[in-house]
Design a protein around this motif. Structure first.
Motif, PDB file in Angstrom:
ATOM      1  N   ALA A   3      43.007  58.113  49.153  1.00 54.12           N
ATOM      2  CA  ALA A   3      42.481  56.218  48.942  1.00 54.12           C
ATOM      3  C   ALA A   3      41.495  56.394  48.168  1.00 54.12           C
ATOM      4  O   ALA A   3      42.413  55.060  47.013  1.00 54.12           O
TER       5      ALA A   3
ATOM      6  N   PHE B 297      40.683  56.710  45.486  1.00 50.54           N
ATOM      7  CA  PHE B 297      41.408  56.854  44.205  1.00 50.54           C
ATOM      8  C   PHE B 297      41.266  55.164  43.717  1.00 50.54           C
ATOM      9  O   PHE B 297      40.753  54.435  42.518  1.00 50.54           O
ATOM     10  N   ALA B 298      41.420  54.610  44.541  1.00 49.65           N
ATOM     11  CA  ALA B 298      41.248  53.312  44.593  1.00 49.65           C
ATOM     12  C   ALA B 298      39.740  52.853  43.866  1.00 49.65           C
ATOM     13  O   ALA B 298      39.797  51.761  42.519  1.00 49.65           O
TER      14      ALA B 298
ATOM     15  N   CYS C   1      46.298  46.585  38.670  1.00 49.64           N
ATOM     16  CA  CYS C   1      46.001  46.447  37.062  1.00 49.64           C
ATOM     17  C   CYS C   1      46.365  46.800  36.496  1.00 49.64           C
ATOM     18  O   CYS C   1      47.221  47.894  35.530  1.00 49.64           O
TER      19      CYS C   1
ATOM     20  N   CYS D 124      39.275  49.545  35.967  1.00 50.90           N
ATOM     21  CA  CYS D 124      40.200  47.885  35.061  1.00 50.90           C
ATOM     22  C   CYS D 124      38.756  47.000  35.321  1.00 50.90           C
ATOM     23  O   CYS D 124      38.868  46.517  34.726  1.00 50.90           O
TER      24      CYS D 124
ATOM     25  N   THR E 272      39.842  53.381  40.201  1.00 51.31           N
ATOM     26  CA  THR E 272      41.204  52.560  39.859  1.00 51.31           C
ATOM     27  C   THR E 272      40.365  51.267  39.360  1.00 51.31           C
ATOM     28  O   THR E 272      40.759  50.811  38.029  1.00 51.31           O
ATOM     29  N   LEU E 273      40.055  50.546  40.487  1.00 48.59           N
ATOM     30  CA  LEU E 273      39.067  49.629  39.810  1.00 48.59           C
ATOM     31  C   LEU E 273      37.891  49.597  38.822  1.00 48.59           C
ATOM     32  O   LEU E 273      37.526  49.374  38.330  1.00 48.59           O
TER      33      LEU E 273
ATOM     34  N   ILE F 243      46.652  48.133  44.930  1.00 47.40           N
ATOM     35  CA  ILE F 243      45.913  48.163  44.151  1.00 47.40           C
ATOM     36  C   ILE F 243      46.160  48.559  42.737  1.00 47.40           C
ATOM     37  O   ILE F 243      45.608  47.731  41.742  1.00 47.40           O
ATOM     38  N   LEU F 244      47.536  49.281  42.165  1.00 46.99           N
ATOM     39  CA  LEU F 244      47.898  49.573  41.126  1.00 46.99           C
ATOM     40  C   LEU F 244      48.195  48.659  40.452  1.00 46.99           C
ATOM     41  O   LEU F 244      48.344  47.653  39.241  1.00 46.99           O
TER      42      LEU F 244
ATOM     43  N   PHE G  78      47.211  51.462  47.803  1.00 50.18           N
ATOM     44  CA  PHE G  78      47.464  51.796  46.830  1.00 50.18           C
ATOM     45  C   PHE G  78      48.013  51.125  45.840  1.00 50.18           C
ATOM     46  O   PHE G  78      47.867  50.591  44.525  1.00 50.18           O
TER      47      PHE G  78
END
Lengths: 289, 122
Positions: B14, B17-18, A25, B25, B21-22, A21-22, A18
């Motif tokens: 996870a 979320f990933a 970004c 982005c 998040t991706l 990934i953050l 996690f």
């Protein structure tokens, strides 16, 4: 062990994944060098006074691009935006260079104008001198021509005054019988006027020679008439020489009664025949009979 | 290997979320056709000018080709970025070409003045 990872381990892995990934970004950028290159390019452009004064818009675009790069959320995005920002800064530099060159050109254009002016002025001055020179030459030629014309006119006037008649050899003037003492070769005072004019003419035209011929009527013997006519011609010659005419220019001859101009049968005819003819020869005429 | 429910849920979260998040982005689902068209047009124009002599225009052309390949692969984000880079490379080529031309013109003017000066002072 039955299961490979414990529950704790799994959570830890998840958490790591996690955060990983953050982190990708918008956390710490991976390729820092590209961003600092972009920053350097921007700063160098900003600090260049030419860019600051001449390429403000382009510089502003570079600044904004850099800010976007700084705020990038992924490494990839940051790399891309940094690339753009750097190019933008280079564009600002190129614009400033161009404008600097254009400004120099404007100044030089003025200079050229001045030099062209100088060049023209010099040409004009030279031409002006030429023109003056030509004018002077023309004036000279004109004056000479006028002089000649005046001379010619004077000549014509004199000829008129002398009441000469033009022949192919020159001008023939006649001294009449009245100007001599009767039957003699002595010239009377009344002849002075004419003699003065003739002498003056001859003195002014030294390139002309003179023939003086004496003639009589048929009264008396041939021999006497020849002698008288010779002596009268001689008198006339002396009179001219006395008035300054060079003797080398004059030849004399007596024709006696051999060349009458009118009939000897009348009084007037005979008077007319008793004469002295002075021929003022044309320029270039040989002094001979 | 069997995961118990707790682990399953964590992993799912996870992953979710990933994915989110991706997605956050900046991945774009829209094909950047306009960006490519703009870049292509600009490059074509620049090719007709002195800018054609500059390496920056070559780079622009390469990037445009790459952008088209990315488009075909539906990698729209890459395509958009390459198109933007292609455009700015082309603009840089143009700016440099204009700068060089201006400098040349100034030099020519300087030379002509010197020639003229020599003639006047002869």
């Amino acid at each position: 062990m039955g299961q490979m990872t414990s529950p704790l381990m799994k959570t830890a892995i998840t958490a790591l994944l996690f955060s990983g990934i953050l982190a990708g970004c918008g956390g710490v950028p991976e390729r820092d060098s590209i961003l600092s290159e972009a920053r350097n390019a921007y700063m160098s452009a900003k600090n260049d006074p030419e860019v600051a004064s001449k390429a403000q818009t382009a510089l502003y675009d570079a600044e904004r691009a850099l800010q976007r790069a700084e705020a990038a959320e992924t490494a990839e995005e940051m790399q891309h935006l940094a690339y753009l920002a750097q190019r933008q800064a280079e564009i600002a530099q190129a614009v400033a260079d161009r404008k600097t060159a254009e400004a120099a050109r404007a100044e030089l254009s003025e200079q050229k104008g001045e030099v062209v002016l100088m060049s023209r002025e010099r040409e004009l001055a030279e031409k002006s001198l030429e023109v003056d020179q030509k004018a002077r030459e023309a004036e000279q030629a004109r004056r000479e021509a006028e002089q000649l014309l005046a001379q010619n006119r004077a000549l014509q006037e004199q000829i008129k005054e002398l009441q000469g008649r033009e022949t192919e050899r020159g001008i023939v003037l006649t001294l009449g019988d009245v100007l001599f003492e009767t039957g003699k070769a002595d010239l009377l005072a009344s002849a002075n006027n004419n003699l003065n004019k003739i002498a003056a003419f001859l003195n002014e035209n030294p390139d002309r020679n003179v023939l003086i011929e004496g003639h009589t009527d048929n009264v008396g013997t041939d021999a006497n008439n020849v002698r008288l006519s010779e002596r009268r011609a001689e008198s006339t010659r002396i009179a001219l020489v006395q008035r300054g005419v060079s003797p080398q220019r004059i030849i004399t001859r007596g024709f006696g009664e051999s060349r009458p101009v009118e009939s000897n049968d009348t009084v007037t005819g005979r008077q007319k025949n008793r004469r002295v003819e002075i021929t003022i020869l044309n320029k270039g005429e040989q002094l001979r009979w | 290997m069997k995961l118990n429910l707790f682990h399953q849920r964590s992993l799912f979260l996870a992953a979710g979320f990933a994915a989110l998040t991706l997605a956050g982005c900046g991945s774009s689902k829209q094909p950047p056709t306009e960006k490519l068209a703009t870049a292509e047009s600009f490059i074509n124009t620049a090719r007709e000018t002195e800018a054609r002599d500059f390496v920056e225009l070559r780079r622009a052309e390469d990037k445009l080709s790459q952008a088209k390949i990315a488009m075909a692969k539906e990698d729209y984000e890459a395509a958009a970025q390459l198109a933007e880079q292609a455009l700015i490379d082309a603009r840089l080529a143009e700016a440099k070409a204009e700068s060089v031309a201006a400098k040349q013109a100034t030099q020519d003017l300087r030379d002509s003045i010197n020639t003229l000066r020599r003639e006047v002072n002869r």
